[in-house]
Design a protein around this motif. Sequence first.
Motif, PDB file in Angstrom:
ATOM      1  N   HIS A 214       0.828  -1.204   0.000  1.00  0.00           N
ATOM      2  CA  HIS A 214       0.000   0.000   0.000  1.00  0.00           C
ATOM      3  C   HIS A 214       0.866   1.259   0.000  1.00  0.00           C
ATOM      4  O   HIS A 214       0.592   2.225  -0.728  1.00  0.00           O
ATOM      5  CB  HIS A 214      -0.909  -0.028   1.223  1.00  0.00           C
ATOM      6  N   LEU A 215       1.931   1.264   0.800  1.00  0.00           N
ATOM      7  CA  LEU A 215       2.836   2.413   0.834  1.00  0.00           C
ATOM      8  C   LEU A 215       3.485   2.633  -0.535  1.00  0.00           C
ATOM      9  O   LEU A 215       3.556   3.760  -1.030  1.00  0.00           O
ATOM     10  CB  LEU A 215       3.921   2.197   1.886  1.00  0.00           C
ATOM     11  N   MET A 216       3.968   1.572  -1.130  1.00  0.00           N
ATOM     12  CA  MET A 216       4.658   1.675  -2.415  1.00  0.00           C
ATOM     13  C   MET A 216       3.713   2.142  -3.513  1.00  0.00           C
ATOM     14  O   MET A 216       4.081   2.955  -4.366  1.00  0.00           O
ATOM     15  CB  MET A 216       5.281   0.333  -2.781  1.00  0.00           C
ATOM     16  N   GLU A 217       2.480   1.641  -3.493  1.00  0.00           N
ATOM     17  CA  GLU A 217       1.529   2.005  -4.538  1.00  0.00           C
ATOM     18  C   GLU A 217       0.959   3.407  -4.340  1.00  0.00           C
ATOM     19  O   GLU A 217       0.565   4.057  -5.314  1.00  0.00           O
ATOM     20  CB  GLU A 217       0.390   0.986  -4.577  1.00  0.00           C
ATOM     21  N   SER A 218       0.916   3.879  -3.106  1.00  0.00           N
ATOM     22  CA  SER A 218       0.252   5.149  -2.809  1.00  0.00           C
ATOM     23  C   SER A 218       1.178   6.351  -2.820  1.00  0.00           C
ATOM     24  O   SER A 218       0.699   7.485  -2.939  1.00  0.00           O
ATOM     25  CB  SER A 218      -0.424   5.074  -1.429  1.00  0.00           C
ATOM     26  N   CYS A 219       2.492   6.143  -2.667  1.00  0.00           N
ATOM     27  CA  CYS A 219       3.433   7.261  -2.566  1.00  0.00           C
ATOM     28  C   CYS A 219       4.611   7.046  -3.503  1.00  0.00           C
ATOM     29  O   CYS A 219       5.439   6.146  -3.261  1.00  0.00           O
ATOM     30  CB  CYS A 219       3.943   7.416  -1.128  1.00  0.00           C
ATOM     31  N   ARG A 220       4.684   7.865  -4.534  1.00  0.00           N
ATOM     32  CA  ARG A 220       5.818   7.730  -5.451  1.00  0.00           C
ATOM     33  C   ARG A 220       7.146   7.974  -4.723  1.00  0.00           C
ATOM     34  O   ARG A 220       8.167   7.326  -5.017  1.00  0.00           O
ATOM     35  CB  ARG A 220       5.683   8.728  -6.610  1.00  0.00           C
ATOM     36  N   GLY A 221       7.134   8.895  -3.768  1.00  0.00           N
ATOM     37  CA  GLY A 221       8.355   9.174  -3.028  1.00  0.00           C
ATOM     38  C   GLY A 221       8.871   7.958  -2.283  1.00  0.00           C
ATOM     39  O   GLY A 221      10.083   7.749  -2.174  1.00  0.00           O
ATOM     40  N   VAL A 222       7.955   7.123  -1.749  1.00  0.00           N
ATOM     41  CA  VAL A 222       8.372   5.894  -1.075  1.00  0.00           C
ATOM     42  C   VAL A 222       8.951   4.916  -2.088  1.00  0.00           C
ATOM     43  O   VAL A 222       9.989   4.285  -1.849  1.00  0.00           O
ATOM     44  CB  VAL A 222       7.179   5.264  -0.320  1.00  0.00           C
ATOM     45  N   ARG A 223       8.279   4.773  -3.235  1.00  0.00           N
ATOM     46  CA  ARG A 223       8.792   3.870  -4.270  1.00  0.00           C
ATOM     47  C   ARG A 223      10.197   4.266  -4.689  1.00  0.00           C
ATOM     48  O   ARG A 223      11.092   3.432  -4.810  1.00  0.00           O
ATOM     49  CB  ARG A 223       7.876   3.885  -5.502  1.00  0.00           C
ATOM     50  N   ASP A 224      10.403   5.558  -4.911  1.00  0.00           N
ATOM     51  CA  ASP A 224      11.723   6.022  -5.353  1.00  0.00           C
ATOM     52  C   ASP A 224      12.781   5.773  -4.283  1.00  0.00           C
ATOM     53  O   ASP A 224      13.899   5.349  -4.584  1.00  0.00           O
ATOM     54  CB  ASP A 224      11.659   7.512  -5.681  1.00  0.00           C
ATOM     55  N   ALA A 225      12.424   6.039  -3.027  1.00  0.00           N
ATOM     56  CA  ALA A 225      13.403   5.889  -1.937  1.00  0.00           C
ATOM     57  C   ALA A 225      13.792   4.436  -1.716  1.00  0.00           C
ATOM     58  O   ALA A 225      14.935   4.133  -1.341  1.00  0.00           O
ATOM     59  CB  ALA A 225      12.851   6.487  -0.651  1.00  0.00           C
ATOM     60  N   LEU A 226      12.854   3.526  -1.920  1.00  0.00           N
ATOM     61  CA  LEU A 226      13.103   2.107  -1.615  1.00  0.00           C
ATOM     62  C   LEU A 226      13.406   1.271  -2.845  1.00  0.00           C
ATOM     63  O   LEU A 226      13.541   0.048  -2.735  1.00  0.00           O
ATOM     64  CB  LEU A 226      11.885   1.516  -0.893  1.00  0.00           C
ATOM     65  N   GLU A 227      13.529   1.898  -4.010  1.00  0.00           N
ATOM     66  CA  GLU A 227      13.700   1.143  -5.251  1.00  0.00           C
ATOM     67  C   GLU A 227      14.881   0.184  -5.191  1.00  0.00           C
ATOM     68  O   GLU A 227      14.798  -0.962  -5.633  1.00  0.00           O
ATOM     69  CB  GLU A 227      13.867   2.113  -6.423  1.00  0.00           C
ATOM     70  N   SER A 228      16.014   0.642  -4.637  1.00  0.00           N
ATOM     71  CA  SER A 228      17.211  -0.210  -4.561  1.00  0.00           C
ATOM     72  C   SER A 228      17.548  -0.598  -3.124  1.00  0.00           C
ATOM     73  O   SER A 228      18.649  -1.083  -2.853  1.00  0.00           O
ATOM     74  CB  SER A 228      18.399   0.524  -5.189  1.00  0.00           C
ATOM     75  N   ALA A 229      16.590  -0.386  -2.188  1.00  0.00           N
ATOM     76  CA  ALA A 229      16.842  -0.670  -0.770  1.00  0.00           C
ATOM     77  C   ALA A 229      16.549  -2.132  -0.445  1.00  0.00           C
ATOM     78  O   ALA A 229      15.854  -2.835  -1.188  1.00  0.00           O
ATOM     79  CB  ALA A 229      16.001   0.243   0.101  1.00  0.00           C
ATOM     80  N   HIS A 230      17.077  -2.564   0.686  1.00  0.00           N
ATOM     81  CA  HIS A 230      16.875  -3.936   1.146  1.00  0.00           C
ATOM     82  C   HIS A 230      16.368  -3.918   2.589  1.00  0.00           C
ATOM     83  O   HIS A 230      16.852  -3.129   3.407  1.00  0.00           O
ATOM     84  CB  HIS A 230      18.187  -4.726   1.083  1.00  0.00           C
ATOM     85  N   PRO A 231      15.406  -4.787   2.914  1.00  0.00           N
ATOM     86  CA  PRO A 231      14.908  -4.840   4.297  1.00  0.00           C
ATOM     87  C   PRO A 231      16.013  -5.220   5.269  1.00  0.00           C
ATOM     88  O   PRO A 231      16.851  -6.086   4.980  1.00  0.00           O
ATOM     89  CB  PRO A 231      13.819  -5.919   4.245  1.00  0.00           C
ATOM     90  N   ASP A 232      16.037  -4.563   6.406  1.00  0.00           N
ATOM     91  CA  ASP A 232      16.968  -4.899   7.489  1.00  0.00           C
ATOM     92  C   ASP A 232      16.135  -5.432   8.650  1.00  0.00           C
ATOM     93  O   ASP A 232      15.839  -4.714   9.604  1.00  0.00           O
ATOM     94  CB  ASP A 232      17.767  -3.662   7.892  1.00  0.00           C
ATOM     95  N   GLY A 233      15.718  -6.697   8.547  1.00  0.00           N
ATOM     96  CA  GLY A 233      14.836  -7.285   9.543  1.00  0.00           C
ATOM     97  C   GLY A 233      13.388  -7.216   9.095  1.00  0.00           C
ATOM     98  O   GLY A 233      13.046  -6.523   8.134  1.00  0.00           O
ATOM     99  N   PRO A 234      12.514  -7.920   9.797  1.00  0.00           N
ATOM    100  CA  PRO A 234      11.098  -7.964   9.408  1.00  0.00           C
ATOM    101  C   PRO A 234      10.348  -6.703   9.815  1.00  0.00           C
ATOM    102  O   PRO A 234      10.815  -5.911  10.636  1.00  0.00           O
ATOM    103  CB  PRO A 234      10.577  -9.187  10.190  1.00  0.00           C
TER     104      PRO A 234
END
Length: 418
Positions: free
Chosen positions: A271-291
């Motif tokens: 929902h965050l990724m689909e609703s906020c382009r800024g979130v998509r851009d920030a996390l495009e190449s990011a990796h989760p650090d824990g659950p």
Amino acid sequence: MTRLSTHDAIIIGAGPAGTSAALTLARRGWAVAIVEKNVFPRRKVCGEYMSASNLALLDQLEIGDAWRANAGPEIRRVGFFSGDASVEAPMPRAKDGPRANDGPRANDGPSANPGFGRALGRDILDCLLLQAARSAGVEIFQPCRAVAIDRDGETQMVRIQAGNETTMLRAPVIVAAHGSWEPGPLPSQLGKTNRPSDLLGFKAHFTGSSLAPDLMPLLVFPGGYGGMVSADHGRLSISCCIRRDMLALLRKQPGPNQQSHLSAADAVSRHLMESCRGVRDALESAHPDGPWLAAGPIRPGIRSCYERDIFRVGNAAGESHPVVAEGISMALQSGWLLACELACAPDRAAGREAVGRRYEAAWKKLFSTRVYAAAAIAGIALRPGNATLMAAIIRNFPQALTLGARLSGKTKPVPGFV
């Protein structure tokens, strides 16, 4: 066999509110015990940002240098991400605080010109505070759960359990620093009710984010709001609140491999990724650090600071909507306020009602504006269709972001510690 231990004050909860109170009392000669149910270090649902106005207080608590050494970059800009909107504005600079009556001026030492806030993971911050409390002579009962509080003449008895072992702690002063999100058997804990409008909290860390390190954006999306901030050791902290009914709808969508329902974490992340382009851009190449972590429901509002002979600090006393990112600041400062009132009382066993009245007045004077401001901002953000309206307003008036940061208390110094 049941052990018995006697103290001047027993504090239930070792988060920033509880340890702030414990440290202040211990350094003024009180025999203090902390009861904490979790093993540290532990991750926690929290935005992790702290305003620079707290630096004078961190120095008083003697963890200021450690906080500076570990916290993430200075946050000099506040932002707004919603849909395709991405707006930025300056973060207002914090003001110096007044002189504490038992310590240096804020502008005499390392907290001079405090400037801008930074973020530090709760897995690090809480350990720093608890270790400082231990070094100050506070007796730590961890992991132990407080299961009952009973009157014993002019003192009170707290029954704690660790596995099959029971210990009785006795003190005239009991401080509830256990937060507001979990129900429990203590008279200071809130009852649990489930409502469609409940806000549930989620939080995750990522590495490799492309978010500008000095930017902290507010995220507004259908059914909720959140925030992102660059924290310690290259971690991005993203946290959000979402309505229970919206989450239920999102979870009914098909999951990966066409599984029947999404997990709560997957639903929120999508929902965050689909609703906020800024979130998509920030996390495009990011990796989760824990659950992803989840908690709640969140109970914003002002509660009684003293009731049934129990003082409340942190979220137990009252909390603002997390939309303004002031939870840690309010927790630290409320613990300090209470401890200063208690330490100034002529009798540790008597006069609790008077101390409670003074503390509650000081709490409301310091925090009520940001609680009400946060409620107003959250109310606008959560109303259906208002994300688009907010984006249009903020695009035309980005200075509204700077004003919101001021109203939330980010520039307000910790008052004189009388």
